[in-house]
Design a protein around this motif. Structure first.
Motif, PDB file in Angstrom:
ATOM      1  N   ALA A 121     115.372  63.647 -32.283  1.00 18.93           N
ATOM      2  CA  ALA A 121     114.893  62.699 -31.283  1.00 18.93           C
ATOM      3  C   ALA A 121     114.000  61.646 -31.914  1.00 18.93           C
ATOM      4  CB  ALA A 121     114.122  63.427 -30.193  1.00 18.93           C
ATOM      5  N   SER A 122     114.129  60.423 -31.446  1.00 16.98           N
ATOM      6  CA  SER A 122     113.179  59.386 -31.833  1.00 16.98           C
ATOM      7  C   SER A 122     111.951  59.510 -30.925  1.00 16.98           C
ATOM      8  CB  SER A 122     113.829  58.005 -31.741  1.00 16.98           C
ATOM      9  OG  SER A 122     114.304  57.785 -30.432  1.00 16.98           O
ATOM     10  N   LYS A 123     110.959  58.662 -31.105  1.00 18.26           N
ATOM     11  CA  LYS A 123     109.702  58.794 -30.359  1.00 18.26           C
ATOM     12  C   LYS A 123     109.844  58.495 -28.872  1.00 18.26           C
ATOM     13  CE  LYS A 123     106.825  57.812 -34.323  1.00 18.26           C
ATOM     14  NZ  LYS A 123     106.020  56.837 -35.013  1.00 18.26           N
ATOM     15  N   THR A 124     110.613  57.477 -28.531  1.00 17.92           N
ATOM     16  CA  THR A 124     110.685  57.053 -27.126  1.00 17.92           C
ATOM     17  C   THR A 124     111.182  58.154 -26.194  1.00 17.92           C
ATOM     18  OG1 THR A 124     110.910  54.735 -27.740  1.00 17.92           O
ATOM     19  CG2 THR A 124     111.623  55.343 -25.530  1.00 17.92           C
ATOM     20  N   PRO A 125     112.306  58.812 -26.464  1.00 20.87           N
ATOM     21  CA  PRO A 125     112.750  59.844 -25.512  1.00 20.87           C
ATOM     22  C   PRO A 125     111.784  61.029 -25.392  1.00 20.87           C
ATOM     23  CG  PRO A 125     114.173  59.819 -27.444  1.00 20.87           C
ATOM     24  CD  PRO A 125     113.290  58.605 -27.528  1.00 20.87           C
ATOM     25  N   VAL A 126     111.106  61.369 -26.474  1.00 24.58           N
ATOM     26  CA  VAL A 126     110.136  62.465 -26.419  1.00 24.58           C
ATOM     27  C   VAL A 126     109.028  62.110 -25.433  1.00 24.58           C
ATOM     28  CG1 VAL A 126     108.366  63.707 -27.755  1.00 24.58           C
ATOM     29  CG2 VAL A 126     110.659  63.357 -28.716  1.00 24.58           C
TER      30      VAL A 126
END
Length: 155
Positions: A121-126
């Motif tokens: 996962a990248s930062k935005t969805p987390v």
């Protein structure tokens, strides 16, 4: 969830996020009131020429002032546009808008995770997962990271 009077914010960064959002909304009827929220680039200026839109400052973690500018713009446009639904593919430019719209107006949020995220996962969805009413991933493998997500397949 939607009817013709509802305003839908289509929020995304430029490039691949914009393209994925275009693919995702292909089935939204033309009579729905949609507006775009994105970054100002040469390509987005051309694409937005005949569309209702707002351009926000892209926030970059190394430049703290950009986060302040994006947040102020996000609050302003949330209060002016009052979206009932935000459909977003990310990335960072959309995060403050999602946060303020959810907290201030109770806006429904549909997040579509990037097809580029296959196993990590990248930062935005987390960050955005806790605010999303519908969280979509494009790969089954991503359900290991986001167990409450719905896999919609690759756009």
């Amino acid at each position: 969830m939607w009817h013709n009077g509802h305003k839908i914010c289509l929020a995304c960064s430029a490039g691949g996020h914009l393209r994925e959002l275009q693919l995702a909304i292909g089935s939204i009827p033309k009579d729905y009131h949609c507006y775009w929220l994105t970054l100002k680039t040469t390509s987005t200026k051309a694409f937005m020429k005949d569309k209702e839109h707002v351009f926000l400052t892209n926030f970059q973690p190394v430049k703290k002032w950009t986060l302040i500018a994006n947040c102020l713009q996000a609050v302003f446009w949330v209060l002016v546009k009052r979206p009932k639904v935000i459909i977003t593919t990310g990335a960072g430019v959309a995060v403050p808008t999602v946060f303020f719209a959810k907290k201030m107006l109770g806006t429904k949020v549909i997040f579509i995770n990037s097809a580029a995220d296959v196993t990590h996962a990248s930062k935005t969805p987390v960050w955005i997962e806790k605010y999303a009413d519908l969280f979509l991933v494009q790969w089954e493998e991503m359900k290991e990271i986001f167990p409450n997500a719905t896999c919609c397949g690759v756009l």
